[in-house]
Design a protein around this motif. Structure first.
Motif, PDB file in Angstrom:
ATOM      1  N   ASP A  65      55.168  42.327  63.374  1.00 51.87           N
ATOM      2  CA  ASP A  65      54.687  41.543  62.122  1.00 51.87           C
ATOM      3  C   ASP A  65      55.758  40.362  61.709  1.00 51.87           C
ATOM      4  O   ASP A  65      55.765  40.703  60.431  1.00 51.87           O
ATOM      5  N   VAL A  66      56.123  39.798  62.570  1.00 52.89           N
ATOM      6  CA  VAL A  66      57.083  38.731  62.232  1.00 52.89           C
ATOM      7  C   VAL A  66      56.840  37.500  63.033  1.00 52.89           C
ATOM      8  O   VAL A  66      56.025  37.433  63.987  1.00 52.89           O
ATOM      9  N   ASP A  67      57.514  36.297  62.537  1.00 47.91           N
ATOM     10  CA  ASP A  67      57.397  35.013  63.093  1.00 47.91           C
ATOM     11  C   ASP A  67      58.843  35.025  63.822  1.00 47.91           C
ATOM     12  O   ASP A  67      59.734  34.885  63.176  1.00 47.91           O
ATOM     13  N   ILE A  68      58.979  34.994  65.065  1.00 50.39           N
ATOM     14  CA  ILE A  68      60.453  34.720  65.672  1.00 50.39           C
ATOM     15  C   ILE A  68      60.790  33.329  65.320  1.00 50.39           C
ATOM     16  O   ILE A  68      62.071  33.201  65.293  1.00 50.39           O
ATOM     17  N   GLU A  69      60.132  32.391  65.137  1.00 50.86           N
ATOM     18  CA  GLU A  69      60.449  30.845  64.829  1.00 50.86           C
ATOM     19  C   GLU A  69      61.236  30.878  63.514  1.00 50.86           C
ATOM     20  O   GLU A  69      62.125  30.274  63.453  1.00 50.86           O
ATOM     21  N   ASP A  70      60.712  31.722  62.639  1.00 51.77           N
ATOM     22  CA  ASP A  70      61.194  31.734  61.245  1.00 51.77           C
ATOM     23  C   ASP A  70      62.485  32.432  61.172  1.00 51.77           C
ATOM     24  O   ASP A  70      63.518  31.974  60.588  1.00 51.77           O
ATOM     25  N   ILE A  71      62.591  33.507  62.266  1.00 54.30           N
ATOM     26  CA  ILE A  71      63.746  34.227  62.378  1.00 54.30           C
ATOM     27  C   ILE A  71      64.946  33.312  62.784  1.00 54.30           C
ATOM     28  O   ILE A  71      66.289  33.335  62.303  1.00 54.30           O
ATOM     29  N   VAL A  72      64.687  32.458  63.911  1.00 53.00           N
ATOM     30  CA  VAL A  72      65.877  31.587  64.504  1.00 53.00           C
ATOM     31  C   VAL A  72      66.150  30.501  63.284  1.00 53.00           C
ATOM     32  O   VAL A  72      67.300  30.197  63.104  1.00 53.00           O
ATOM     33  N   SER A  73      65.104  30.014  62.571  1.00 52.62           N
ATOM     34  CA  SER A  73      65.582  28.909  61.805  1.00 52.62           C
ATOM     35  C   SER A  73      66.392  29.737  60.643  1.00 52.62           C
ATOM     36  O   SER A  73      67.176  29.085  60.127  1.00 52.62           O
ATOM     37  N   ALA A  74      66.042  30.898  60.109  1.00 53.09           N
ATOM     38  CA  ALA A  74      66.792  31.532  58.995  1.00 53.09           C
ATOM     39  C   ALA A  74      68.117  31.954  59.658  1.00 53.09           C
ATOM     40  O   ALA A  74      69.252  31.798  58.888  1.00 53.09           O
TER      41      ALA A  74
ATOM     42  N   GLY B 237      60.824  27.167  62.698  1.00 49.74           N
ATOM     43  CA  GLY B 237      60.084  27.762  61.652  1.00 49.74           C
ATOM     44  C   GLY B 237      60.435  27.518  60.270  1.00 49.74           C
ATOM     45  O   GLY B 237      61.144  26.432  60.063  1.00 49.74           O
ATOM     46  N   THR B 238      60.163  28.378  59.548  1.00 48.28           N
ATOM     47  CA  THR B 238      60.682  28.198  58.015  1.00 48.28           C
ATOM     48  C   THR B 238      61.965  28.939  57.863  1.00 48.28           C
ATOM     49  O   THR B 238      62.142  30.142  57.956  1.00 48.28           O
ATOM     50  N   GLY B 239      62.903  28.269  57.611  1.00 48.83           N
ATOM     51  CA  GLY B 239      64.389  28.858  57.300  1.00 48.83           C
ATOM     52  C   GLY B 239      64.333  29.324  55.992  1.00 48.83           C
ATOM     53  O   GLY B 239      63.590  29.673  55.080  1.00 48.83           O
ATOM     54  N   ALA B 240      65.787  29.796  55.531  1.00 46.85           N
ATOM     55  CA  ALA B 240      65.869  30.310  54.123  1.00 46.85           C
ATOM     56  C   ALA B 240      67.531  30.130  53.815  1.00 46.85           C
ATOM     57  O   ALA B 240      68.124  30.063  54.433  1.00 46.85           O
ATOM     58  N   GLU B 241      67.329  29.676  52.406  1.00 49.97           N
ATOM     59  CA  GLU B 241      68.894  29.252  51.965  1.00 49.97           C
ATOM     60  C   GLU B 241      69.021  30.099  50.713  1.00 49.97           C
ATOM     61  O   GLU B 241      68.366  31.028  50.532  1.00 49.97           O
ATOM     62  N   ASP B 242      69.998  29.741  49.841  1.00 52.37           N
ATOM     63  CA  ASP B 242      70.388  30.661  48.837  1.00 52.37           C
ATOM     64  C   ASP B 242      69.391  31.100  47.832  1.00 52.37           C
ATOM     65  O   ASP B 242      69.418  32.082  47.390  1.00 52.37           O
TER      66      ASP B 242
ATOM     67  N   GLY C  48      63.844  37.914  57.682  1.00 53.66           N
ATOM     68  CA  GLY C  48      62.823  38.060  58.600  1.00 53.66           C
ATOM     69  C   GLY C  48      63.430  39.223  59.628  1.00 53.66           C
ATOM     70  O   GLY C  48      62.669  39.905  60.611  1.00 53.66           O
ATOM     71  N   MET C  49      64.703  39.504  59.525  1.00 51.30           N
ATOM     72  CA  MET C  49      65.447  40.419  60.638  1.00 51.30           C
ATOM     73  C   MET C  49      65.115  42.196  60.147  1.00 51.30           C
ATOM     74  O   MET C  49      65.128  42.195  58.783  1.00 51.30           O
ATOM     75  N   THR C  50      64.859  42.740  60.988  1.00 54.17           N
ATOM     76  CA  THR C  50      64.834  44.122  60.895  1.00 54.17           C
ATOM     77  C   THR C  50      65.625  45.140  61.592  1.00 54.17           C
ATOM     78  O   THR C  50      65.954  44.568  62.641  1.00 54.17           O
ATOM     79  N   ARG C  51      65.588  46.352  61.132  1.00 54.99           N
ATOM     80  CA  ARG C  51      66.427  47.192  62.055  1.00 54.99           C
ATOM     81  C   ARG C  51      65.967  47.347  63.519  1.00 54.99           C
ATOM     82  O   ARG C  51      66.880  47.281  64.509  1.00 54.99           O
TER      83      ARG C  51
END
Length: 332
Positions: free
Chosen positions: A114-123, A139-144, A172-175
């Motif tokens: 249940d993840v979007d790997i494009e979002d993980i790369v951008s984040a 995908g959609t990144g993440a800042e502060d 987006g990263m999980t164990r």
């Protein structure tokens, strides 16, 4: 080995950790001396290349596995600086970004996790870059703003990772996903020789990279350039061919120097086509340089009590009196 024997036979409930600590001493020595008994087609004749299986000791056993960090995808290479950058500006390394994306695409089932790997790369790009605008390359990144809004808030790094474990802090990263990709990622080497801090080495070593890293690199580079239009099966077959041919049974001590002919040979076998030399040269590290950063995984078993330790070791120039350094240590 004699030093480890004394530790194992002592009467001490902390024997396994001591065994592990003892194991690192000969490992450090091995990265500063040479031998001719090497793993087939090793790029250098270092003792770290010796095939040494786990060996028994009275009251327990110890196993040490050493791998070259240059055979992995370097996450710190996602962002770099050069002389043209103004303060607060940095460059996206699209080669590394597509390699990382392809690695995730190979190993991670988006529906299952249940993840979007494009979002993980951008984040991840946002985590290591020096900018404050969310990346949208994939995908959609993440800042502060995102990380400060969490129930247990923290600040974004906006700089190079110190360990691969930092990836667990990225949106987006999980164990579960981290455990899948951890064997194939690194944050070393940290800096290219002769460059400004922030310029990281991105090329992988064809001599030590596992087939899955080569597969991800081939797919990533092709997605970026569109030169070959490979599918995953073709890229995997080429990668497995490269791994097989770099270790020929009849020539175990010859290091690879120019990899282009070998890449072309394998590509021709799989898809009856040649690969552009520039494509190969940019993708793989074809310089006959000795490995510098090693991961040392040690496991000690004393009377059924098992301890594992992981360390990152930097080999330095012993001719200049520089000692090998332990950069990272973790008991697992």
């Amino acid at each position: 080995r004699s030093g480890m024997y004394k530790i194992v036979t002592c009467s001490d409930e902390r024997r396994p950790p001591k065994i592990i600590s003892s194991a690192l001493s000969p490992t450090l020595a091995a990265t500063t001396t040479t031998t001719t008994e090497v793993v087939p087609n090793s790029i250098v004749e270092d003792e770290w290349c010796i095939i040494m299986p786990g060996f028994p000791l009275p009251g327990g056993s110890i196993t040490v596995v050493i791998t070259d960090e240059r055979g992995k995808i370097n996450l710190n290479a996602l962002s770099s600086l050069d002389d043209s950058n103004s303060p607060g500006e940095c460059n996206l390394n699209t080669w590394t970004a597509y390699q990382f994306y392809s690695l995730l695409d190979i190993l991670v089932d988006e529906d299952q996790y249940d993840v979007d790997i494009e979002d993980i790369v951008s984040a991840t790009i946002d985590w290591v870059d020096c900018g404050t605008d969310a990346d949208s390359t994939f995908g959609t990144g993440a800042e502060d703003e995102y990380y400060r809004s969490l129930p247990n808030p923290y600040y974004i790094k906006n700089g190079p990772m110190d360990t691969v474990d930092e990836l667990l802090l990225v949106r987006g990263m999980t164990r579960e996903i981290f455990n899948l990709i951890e064997p194939y990622i690194t944050v070393y080497p940290r800096q290219q020789p002769g460059t400004r801090p922030g310029a990281f080495e991105s090329a992988i070593s064809l001599n030590t990279a596992p087939s899955i890293v080569i597969t991800a690199s081939l797919l990533g580079a092709d997605q970026l350039s569109g030169l070959m239009e490979w599918n995953e099966d073709d890229a995997r077959a080429v990668a497995e061919c490269l791994v097989r041919k770099r270790n020929p049974d009849d020539d175990i001590d010859t290091p690879l120097i120019d990899i282009s002919p070998l890449v072309n040979e394998c590509t021709a076998e799989v898809i009856s086509s040649a690969i552009p030399p520039k494509f190969a040269a940019n993708l793989f590290d074809n310089q006959p340089l000795a490995p510098r950063f090693y991961m040392v995984n040690s496991m000690a078993d004393a009377s059924g009590f098992v301890t594992q330790t992981r360390a990152i070791v930097e080999k330095r120039n012993s001719n200049k009196g520089e000692k090998t350094r332990i950069l990272y240590w973790r008991e697992m």
